[in-house]
Design an enzyme around this catalytic site. Sequence first.
Site, PDB file in Angstrom:
ATOM      1  N   ARG A 139       7.741  -0.174   3.783  1.00 41.96           N
ATOM      2  CA  ARG A 139       7.151  -1.180   4.659  1.00 41.96           C
ATOM      3  C   ARG A 139       8.080  -1.342   5.867  1.00 41.96           C
ATOM      4  NH1 ARG A 139       7.032  -3.109  -0.629  1.00 41.96           N
ATOM      5  NH2 ARG A 139       4.936  -3.415  -1.490  1.00 41.96           N
ATOM      6  N   LYS A 182       9.602  -6.165  -1.766  1.00 38.44           N
ATOM      7  CA  LYS A 182       9.026  -7.500  -1.877  1.00 38.44           C
ATOM      8  C   LYS A 182       9.468  -8.167  -3.171  1.00 38.44           C
ATOM      9  CE  LYS A 182       6.293  -7.101   1.809  1.00 38.44           C
ATOM     10  NZ  LYS A 182       6.334  -7.965   2.988  1.00 38.44           N
ATOM     11  N   HIS A 198       2.117   0.687   9.572  1.00 38.11           N
ATOM     12  CA  HIS A 198       1.438   0.739   8.281  1.00 38.11           C
ATOM     13  C   HIS A 198       0.648   2.034   8.106  1.00 38.11           C
ATOM     14  CE1 HIS A 198       1.384  -2.030   4.952  1.00 38.11           C
ATOM     15  NE2 HIS A 198       0.110  -1.780   4.714  1.00 38.11           N
ATOM     16  N   ARG A 214       2.841   4.555   6.623  1.00 33.86           N
ATOM     17  CA  ARG A 214       2.971   4.323   5.179  1.00 33.86           C
ATOM     18  C   ARG A 214       1.755   4.913   4.447  1.00 33.86           C
ATOM     19  NH1 ARG A 214       5.152   0.855   1.123  1.00 33.86           N
ATOM     20  NH2 ARG A 214       3.625  -0.427  -0.003  1.00 33.86           N
ATOM     21  N   HIS A 223       4.388  -0.592  -5.304  1.00 34.95           N
ATOM     22  CA  HIS A 223       3.210  -1.333  -5.746  1.00 34.95           C
ATOM     23  C   HIS A 223       3.417  -1.820  -7.176  1.00 34.95           C
ATOM     24  CE1 HIS A 223       0.316   0.840  -2.743  1.00 34.95           C
ATOM     25  NE2 HIS A 223       0.955  -0.178  -2.192  1.00 34.95           N
ATOM     26  N   TYR A 225      -5.834   5.321  -2.401  1.00 32.03           N
ATOM     27  CA  TYR A 225      -5.556   6.583  -1.698  1.00 32.03           C
ATOM     28  C   TYR A 225      -6.322   7.752  -2.295  1.00 32.03           C
ATOM     29  CZ  TYR A 225      -1.953   3.848   0.518  1.00 32.03           C
ATOM     30  OH  TYR A 225      -1.303   2.869   1.235  1.00 32.03           O
TER      31      TYR A 225
END
Length: 320
Positions: free
Chosen positions: A149, A173, A251, A254, A277, A286
């Site tokens: 990110r 995160k 993004h 990414r 994730h 994806y």
Amino acid sequence: MSDRWISTFLEAQAAELGAARNTLLAYGRDLKDAGAWLSDRGTGFDTADTAQIEAYLIHCDAQGLAKATRARRLSAIKQLYRFAFEEGWRADNPAIQIVSPGQDKRLPKTLDEDEVERLLTAARTYGRGDHDRLRDTCLMELLYATGMRVSELVSLPVSSARGDPQMLLILGKGGKERMVPLSPSARASLLAWIEVRDAKQAALENEGAPLSRFLFPSRGASGHLTRHWFYARIKALSVHAGVAPSKVTPHTLRHAFATHLLAGGADLRAIQTMLGHADVATTEIYTHVVDERLTQLVLDHHPLARDTRKSGGNTSSDGQ
């Protein structure tokens, strides 16, 4: 609480995804309406459950709001909760299973390999001098090689990148750490940038400035390059590369990382780990991007598909 969530979410949308002003205003209006409705019932985005989110959507339907408006509001709520989950504000996403009212699932925008290569070439050649070009090349190489990110990229500590590492430790995160392998070109660009970065830091130290702990230092309040700065920079690189700026954000790089890995045969679980994730369901989007590209590839290049287009869609033979 709800207002803080909304303002932080909108700031990230503007910085990381380049959302247009009108889009941000629409998100803001929708989320404030939902937040006010939840507040009137003694809850908020931080404590609401799935049933309460669904009750809000029923309320919107009872008001006579169009299907597209209700779908947009649910989309804003889902994106807010996805962001909150990634930020570690909530351990769950109460909106993830709620079905949108008649809206098609949107696939993430991405770039093909040629477009990425043109962006990398632009980073190597565009800029005021070696310092800017080596910095931009390192930023772009790391982003595409790791799928980080943008907030993770610009705030990397220089200590994590010293010693020509083959793996990079990323603080993601919610304070979660993950290891991501570096490609040879990313390692080379990292070594070249650190040499120039350290020389500039030494010169600043001689002038009385403190040494920065960041890989990409800045004199701003954060001490490192910001998401806003990088968003503007990648747009400038896209113009120089001849890639439509509307397609290029941090993004989308990414997304390109994940899509190109999956198309090359990488394991979905491995991509999940590298992207950071929490749930593999988030990574599965994806597979749809790759399926769509493979379908288009067949339609564009398969002999039978070409014959169908030439014949105007009539594939039947004589006598049938």
